[in-house]
Design an enzyme around this catalytic site. Structure first.
Site, PDB file in Angstrom:
ATOM      1  N   SER A 188       0.839  -1.194   0.000  1.00 50.86           N
ATOM      2  CA  SER A 188       0.000   0.000   0.000  1.00 50.86           C
ATOM      3  C   SER A 188       0.871   1.239   0.000  1.00 50.86           C
ATOM      4  O   SER A 188       1.761   1.370   0.843  1.00 50.86           O
ATOM      5  CB  SER A 188      -0.915   0.010   1.235  1.00 50.86           C
ATOM      6  OG  SER A 188      -1.643   1.226   1.308  1.00 50.86           O
ATOM      7  N   LYS A 244     -13.633  -9.293  -6.403  1.00 52.36           N
ATOM      8  CA  LYS A 244     -14.557  -9.133  -7.523  1.00 52.36           C
ATOM      9  C   LYS A 244     -14.523  -7.692  -8.024  1.00 52.36           C
ATOM     10  O   LYS A 244     -14.316  -6.770  -7.209  1.00 52.36           O
ATOM     11  CB  LYS A 244     -15.969  -9.559  -7.131  1.00 52.36           C
ATOM     12  CG  LYS A 244     -16.622  -8.706  -6.026  1.00 52.36           C
ATOM     13  CD  LYS A 244     -17.280  -7.463  -6.595  1.00 52.36           C
ATOM     14  CE  LYS A 244     -17.745  -6.525  -5.518  1.00 52.36           C
ATOM     15  NZ  LYS A 244     -18.121  -5.212  -6.027  1.00 52.36           N
TER      16      LYS A 244
END
Length: 310
Positions: free
Chosen positions: A36, A90
């Site tokens: 990150s 997803k």
């Protein structure tokens, strides 16, 4: 028991709320690092880039990619090339071509690729799938409505090309639909409503066609100011099934039925662990293909501009 060291790439809300607790609850996964650029997780090693992680931690064999879909292909490609197993939030990619390429790459590299659909693991989904397996479908309707300001505050990427707009959540309904139905569907008509100042739709009205004249409609809308409604109704010759609360519970002809499931993200990681133990992959791109077809067939309607702070 062998323990898989896993890293999370993309430490946003979904990672903090769902992935990290699901990993912590299992004995066969260890969250060993994050990737990150805006800060990681307290007490967990963080890397600014995927390249840094791959170089520094050859012991981390799996990476869960939870960032938006647009940058996911390049990241997954790099991880697969480095011999790492990959879990994809997803949707599994921004386009169907990307997904097919990743499947081929993973197969060639001999690594596991898991394209997750978390809503398929909601408590009632497996029971409804089993009930419908031997029934004749006669029709159905999807109602998927929520307030985008409540559920996706300030997320500008969802309005950009590739962000999918209302399909970012609507695809969850399609992932359930393709899981529970014993028949295949195709998009027959599509009407997409685009805010005048945005590049992705805020609402979608779809009609799906199945065998023997079966029709299933879908009403998806991000402008819904009331309590979110995530519902699917499937009619059969033997009765009507209704999935409620995104698949958490179900009724048969209006009567509440028993629902027992692992929960969405615990189910996702249980499936990933199973695939890793078998050396297999699981990437079902049917929900994404339905979304792609909806865009291909769409009648575009321009609606009022959308502003986050309105």
């Amino acid at each position: 028991m062998s323990v898989t060291k896993i890293a999370i790439m993309g430490v946003g809300k979904i990672a903090r709320d769902q992935h990290i607790p699901a990993i912590a609850a299992r004995d066969d996964f260890e969250l060993a690092a994050t990737v990150s650029g805006s800060g990681g997780v307290d007490g967990i090693e963080n890397h600014d880039t995927l390249a840094d992680l791959l170089d520094a931690r050859p012991d981390i064999s799996a990476i869960a990619m939870t960032m938006p879909p647009m940058p996911r292909f390049d990241a997954a490609r790099r991880a697969i090339a480095a011999g790492r197993h990959v879990m994809l939030e997803k949707p599994p990619g921004a386009t169907t071509s990307e997904v097919r390429q990743l499947i081929d790459m993973a197969r060639a590299a001999g690594v596991t690729l898991h394209g997750t659909w978390h809503s398929r693991h909601a408590d009632a989904v497996a029971s409804v799938r089993q009930w419908l397996a031997t029934r004749t479908i006669t029709g159905g309707h999807i109602l998927w409505k929520e307030n985008v300001r409540e559920w996706h505050p300030g997320q500008q990427w969802i309005w950009q090309p590739g962000g999918m707009g209302v399909f970012d959540t609507g695809i969850n309904a399609l992932s359930i639909l393709t899981e529970i139905l014993p028949v295949d569907l195709r998009v027959r008509t599509s009407v997409l409503s685009f805010p005048a100042n945005r590049d992705a739709p805020i609402a979608a009205d779809l009609v799906f066609a199945g065998p023997d004249g079966v029709t299933i409609t879908a009403d998806m809308d991000w402008r819904y100011a009331d309590t979110a409604r995530w519902e699917q109704t499937i009619k059969t010759e033997d009765g009507t099934v209704k999935l409620l609360e995104g698949g958490a519970r179900w009724t048969l002809d209006g009567v509440k039925q028993k629902a027992e499931g692992p929960g969405e993200y615990p189910g996702v990681y249980a499936r990933f662990a199973e695939l890793l133990s078998r050396g297999e992959s699981d990437v079902d791109d049917r929900p994404l293909r339905h979304v792609a077809d909806a865009f291909l067939l769409a009648k575009h309607i321009s609606v009022d501009p959308f502003h986050d702070d309105a």
